[in-house]
Write an enzyme that holds these catalytic residues in place. Sequence first.
Site, mmCIF file in Angstrom:
data_model
loop_
_atom_site.group_PDB
_atom_site.id
_atom_site.type_symbol
_atom_site.label_atom_id
_atom_site.label_comp_id
_atom_site.label_asym_id
_atom_site.label_seq_id
_atom_site.Cartn_x
_atom_site.Cartn_y
_atom_site.Cartn_z
ATOM 1 N N ASP A 30 9.118 2.650 1.901
ATOM 2 C CA ASP A 30 7.910 3.349 2.340
ATOM 3 C C ASP A 30 7.725 3.069 3.827
ATOM 4 O O ASP A 30 7.271 2.000 4.217
ATOM 5 C CB ASP A 30 6.698 2.881 1.526
ATOM 6 C CG ASP A 30 5.411 3.575 1.966
ATOM 7 O OD1 ASP A 30 5.391 4.170 3.064
ATOM 8 O OD2 ASP A 30 4.412 3.496 1.216
ATOM 9 N N PHE A 50 0.856 -1.188 0.000
ATOM 10 C CA PHE A 50 0.000 0.000 0.000
ATOM 11 C C PHE A 50 0.890 1.235 0.000
ATOM 12 O O PHE A 50 1.743 1.382 0.874
ATOM 13 C CB PHE A 50 -0.949 0.047 1.203
ATOM 14 C CG PHE A 50 -1.892 1.225 1.133
ATOM 15 C CD1 PHE A 50 -3.032 1.173 0.343
ATOM 16 C CD2 PHE A 50 -1.612 2.402 1.800
ATOM 17 C CE1 PHE A 50 -3.880 2.271 0.231
ATOM 18 C CE2 PHE A 50 -2.450 3.507 1.697
ATOM 19 C CZ PHE A 50 -3.590 3.440 0.918
ATOM 20 N N LYS A 86 2.579 9.427 8.687
ATOM 21 C CA LYS A 86 1.614 9.179 9.772
ATOM 22 C C LYS A 86 2.026 9.672 11.171
ATOM 23 O O LYS A 86 1.477 10.624 11.662
ATOM 24 C CB LYS A 86 1.266 7.687 9.802
ATOM 25 C CG LYS A 86 0.457 7.283 8.566
ATOM 26 C CD LYS A 86 -0.176 5.922 8.723
ATOM 27 C CE LYS A 86 -1.250 5.696 7.673
ATOM 28 N NZ LYS A 86 -0.801 5.020 6.462
HETATM 29 C C1 LIG Z 1 -1.033 5.309 5.062
HETATM 30 C C2 LIG Z 1 0.018 4.896 4.125
HETATM 31 C C3 LIG Z 1 0.273 5.615 2.940
HETATM 32 C C4 LIG Z 1 -0.583 6.775 2.495
HETATM 33 O O1 LIG Z 1 -0.529 7.865 3.364
HETATM 34 P P1 LIG Z 1 -1.640 9.031 3.233
HETATM 35 O O2 LIG Z 1 -1.208 10.041 4.266
HETATM 36 O O3 LIG Z 1 -2.963 8.415 3.514
HETATM 37 O O4 LIG Z 1 -1.549 9.557 1.873
HETATM 38 C C5 LIG Z 1 1.315 5.185 2.132
HETATM 39 N N1 LIG Z 1 2.078 4.143 2.470
HETATM 40 C C6 LIG Z 1 1.871 3.438 3.591
HETATM 41 C C7 LIG Z 1 2.773 2.297 3.922
HETATM 42 C C8 LIG Z 1 0.832 3.778 4.456
HETATM 43 O O5 LIG Z 1 0.613 3.052 5.549
#
Ligand SMILES: *Cc1c(COP(=O)(O)O)cnc(C)c1O
Length: 395
Positions: A216, A129, A246
């Site tokens: 990521d 994701f 986050k």
């Molecule tokens: C939440 C998340 C995203 C996206 O972040 P947003 O602030 O919602 O755009 C991307 N990568 C990972 C691994 C995430 O957990």
Amino acid sequence: MANPALMQNYGNRTLTLVRGEGNYVWDDTGRRYLDALSGIAVCGLGHCHPAVTEALQDQAGTLLHVSNLYNIPAQEQLAEKLVAQSGMDNVFFSNSGAEANEAAIKLARKLGNERGHAVPRIVVMEGAFHGRTLATLTATGNEKVQQGFAPLPEGFLRVPFNDVAAVEKLAATHDDIVAVLVEPVQGEGGIRVPAPDYLQRLRALCDHHDWLLMLDEIQTANGRSGKLFAYQHSDGLLPDVVTTAKGLGNGVPIGACLARGKAAELFTAGSHGSTFGGNPLACRAGLAVLETLEREWLIERAAALGELLLAQLRAHLDGCATVKEIRGLGLLVGIELDRPCGDLVEQARAHDLLINVTAGNVVRLLPPLTLSDEECGRIADTVSTLIQQFTQCAA
Ligand SMILES: *Cc1c(COP(=O)(O)O)cnc(C)c1O
């Protein structure tokens, strides 16, 4: 229930939270919940941590926004702190995780363009994701996220997660790969923890082929894994690019894309930008978060709490055949069941506990790093009992 003034992309929401303090939130009827989700790994310091509140109040009364046409001292301080603690060279600040990943994808594209590739390729993983913008939803390994949004941008190659050989195989058939983009632990994909040497082996492969290793860490960084960045569990390993968001602002929108070496030199004046990114308010929040993680020893605490929570869940659910796996790293914890279990969210709420289910059949626990031992025990007890009842397993 659903407000027609809102687009209906979040479905039907049944709980209204109006206040938070520490590890608890209150709904509009005054009912209190223990928060084992932290706004999806955002409020790692708990809700309304006084250090963050104070920094925000101070900055709100001083200067909220000037744009990136000017120097922003808090932005520079946060960048210096992140660089010092990550081993990376420099930072671009965004407002969200997806935007931080967009910056990473643009870095890879820039390198590919410099190398003369018509379509530079980024290797991405099944179950990944990376966000909801067009490029990041394309990098995401979940067809539901992509459905209905054609045409998707090109330039992504997908392989199974935790499979180095599959990445290696691509090198034989593609001479236009420029980067590998991967989560150290897949979050939305179900708290999937790869083999301990996975990142090291990807690092070696990227070095061999002169690809960027891009991590990521939107969900895994900011102390949650038991290290500031999850890659710091891999001895001496440094990525070329790492993104986070986050937990960095404890609820204030902020994202960061950090780069090192040649990746740190790719953006030049005009290459990229953001009106709000790195604004004084968000950066003061980020600084307060990093300072508090350090001052309150919360990263070490996350590591200890994670082990405690895993041990308690394993003890309670030992012999429960409907539980396929209990796994995690720090306070990223997943319990995979043999069946869809979205109903458990509502059942936990009836016990004054907020949890999440992801990937259909994985109970996901992302509590604040400020949890007490007693609260950790309560989460393990409640979740285990609910799973035993829900799956009718005699543990
Ligand atoms: C939440 C998340 C995203 C996206 O972040 P947003 O602030 O919602 O755009 C991307 N990568 C990972 C691994 C995430 O957990």
